[in-house]
Design a protein around this motif. Structure first.
Motif, mmCIF file in Angstrom:
data_model
loop_
_atom_site.group_PDB
_atom_site.id
_atom_site.type_symbol
_atom_site.label_atom_id
_atom_site.label_comp_id
_atom_site.label_asym_id
_atom_site.label_seq_id
_atom_site.Cartn_x
_atom_site.Cartn_y
_atom_site.Cartn_z
ATOM 1 N N UNK A 85 -39.870 -20.862 15.197
ATOM 2 C CA UNK A 85 -40.052 -19.500 14.203
ATOM 3 C C UNK A 85 -39.361 -19.539 14.092
ATOM 4 N N UNK A 86 -39.444 -18.905 12.456
ATOM 5 C CA UNK A 86 -38.586 -18.860 11.633
ATOM 6 C C UNK A 86 -38.839 -17.713 10.544
ATOM 7 N N UNK A 87 -37.332 -17.069 10.459
ATOM 8 C CA UNK A 87 -38.225 -16.415 8.823
ATOM 9 C C UNK A 87 -36.127 -16.130 8.251
ATOM 10 N N UNK A 88 -36.604 -15.069 7.037
ATOM 11 C CA UNK A 88 -35.898 -15.311 6.202
ATOM 12 C C UNK A 88 -35.765 -13.779 5.566
ATOM 13 N N UNK A 89 -34.377 -13.200 5.426
ATOM 14 C CA UNK A 89 -34.095 -12.207 4.791
ATOM 15 C C UNK A 89 -32.954 -12.497 3.546
ATOM 16 N N UNK A 90 -32.782 -11.856 2.514
ATOM 17 C CA UNK A 90 -32.170 -12.488 1.325
ATOM 18 C C UNK A 90 -31.212 -13.611 1.770
ATOM 19 N N UNK A 91 -29.910 -12.839 3.026
ATOM 20 C CA UNK A 91 -28.792 -13.609 2.707
ATOM 21 C C UNK A 91 -28.699 -14.404 4.085
#
Length: 388
Positions: A85-91
């Motif tokens: 599972x992958x997730x991104x926020x701005x930084x």
């Protein structure tokens, strides 16, 4: 009595063979057609994914794993087996694996997108004007500079990373070693790739560009046909077999095409609609409304359409819709409104609800799930959650 007849048959067969050989010797081959004809058959093989029996009530009883991002999760992605599972926020970014979390110490300039391959073997992240490819141990395989804004990415099971954006080449595929496998440009200098989708294995791509056009490409990025949809492209979707294509334009119209560029139908949704999701076979289309003006009179209506554009059902949601999704077998439809995540069957009957705890955020932002909906990854205003 039968011998003369036998000899005649042998002589006739020999003559046919000799004549056939002469014909093949002087046969003229037609040039390849730009657009395939309906007589041709697809060679795409879609491998079925093993499914589990899903208990919606148990699934939505609460998250089985969570990660605090301290900022809005912009995109999530999950492998078909749910192990990656992958997730991104701005930084910040994270890759959850069966035994550890990866990339949590990395800092990003402006991370926007993440894509996990169906097998879970590869993970791609778009950061500013770079796309980076990782293996599922966190090892960086390459970093590719696109030279401009990236609007969409996807990674295939063979490791090819597809990116679409605003600088030439507007669409390209990059191999595991960082080599450019192919690139494609719309042919109009001002055109930008806004969004794309691909069929199983990347056999075909449907690409929406800023010049109100959609393009149909093959697995090598070769142009097959294009259509002017007379409106800015908001979203595109293609079925796994590449047979059914859907385009959403900014006038809230859904356009349906087949792979030969024939238009099946178009349907205008009577509210502002910004996203569509389809079942992998293309038999159902789910719409997402957006209250752009934050109006009290706005109708948060979600439509489920069949492959002919007919309304199967419509849900009047009580507050803003955050995420939408359809399981691969079309058994379940997922919709969030405000803090509530709801799971329905195909007939629109509600099967389960989860109310988002305030510690996990204010509302749901993004969703991805395994083909059988036995596991779901959801991004909120400050967390990545896994259900199942």
């Amino acid at each position: 009595m039968k011998k003369p007849a036998f000899l005649i048959c042998v002589l006739l067969v020999s003559a046919v063979i000799i004549f056939s050989g002469c014909v093949s010797e002087y046969e003229v081959t037609e040039p390849p057609k730009t657009t395939p004809t309906p007589e041709e058959t697809s060679t795409t093989t879609v491998t079925p994914t093993p499914t589990q029996t899903v208990d919606p009530i148990q699934l939505l009883s609460g998250p089985t794993w969570s990660w605090s991002s301290r900022g809005r999760i912009k995109e999530v992605s999950i492998s078909d087996d749910g192990n990656y599972v992958g997730g991104v926020s701005t930084q910040k970014a994270i890759i959850k694996t069966p035994d550890r979390n990866l990339l949590t110490n990395n800092r990003w300039l402006n991370a926007q997108f993440i894509s996990v391959s169906s097998s879970g073997e590869y993970i791609a992240i778009a950061d500013d004007d770079f796309v980076k490819l990782y293996d599922n141990t966190g090892g960086e395989l390459h970093s590719y500079n696109t030279g401009g804004t990236i609007n969409h990415i996807g990674v295939l099971d063979n490791g090819n990373l597809i990116q679409g954006g605003e600088k030439s080449p507007q669409l390209s595929a990059v191999g595991v070693k960082g080599n450019e496998v192919w690139n494609w440009e719309p042919g109009i200098s001002t055109a930008k790739v806004l969004v794309f989708d691909y069929s199983a294995g990347g056999q075909n791509l449907l690409v929406g560009t800023q010049d109100d056009r959609v393009y149909y490409l093959n697995s090598e990025g070769k142009y097959i046909w294009f259509k002017n949809v007379f409106g800015e492209v908001e979203d595109v979707k293609i079925s796994d077999d590449g047979e059914r294509l859907y385009v959403l334009t900014d006038d809230n119209t859904i356009h349906s095409f087949d792979k030969y560029a024939n238009k099946n139908w178009e349907k205008e949704i009577d509210i502002n609609t910004v996203e569509i999701e389809i079942s992998p076979d293309g038999n159902y289309i789910l719409t997402k409304p957006y209250n752009a003006d934050d109006s009290f009179s706005f109708k948060n209506q979600v439509y489920l359409l069949d492959l002919n554009g007919n309304v199967k059902w419509m849900k009047q949601m009580g507050s803003d819709v955050g995420v939408i999704g359809i399981s691969d077998d079309s058994k379940y439809v997922v919709i969030s409104e405000g803090r509530d995540l709801r799971m329905y069957n195909l007939n629109g009957d509600e099967r389960a609800t989860y109310h988002l705890d305030s510690k996990y955020g204010m509302f749901f932002v993004c969703l991805d799930m395994t083909p059988d909906a036995s596991k779901m990854a959801l991004g909120t205003t400050n967390s990545l959650l896994v259900f199942g």
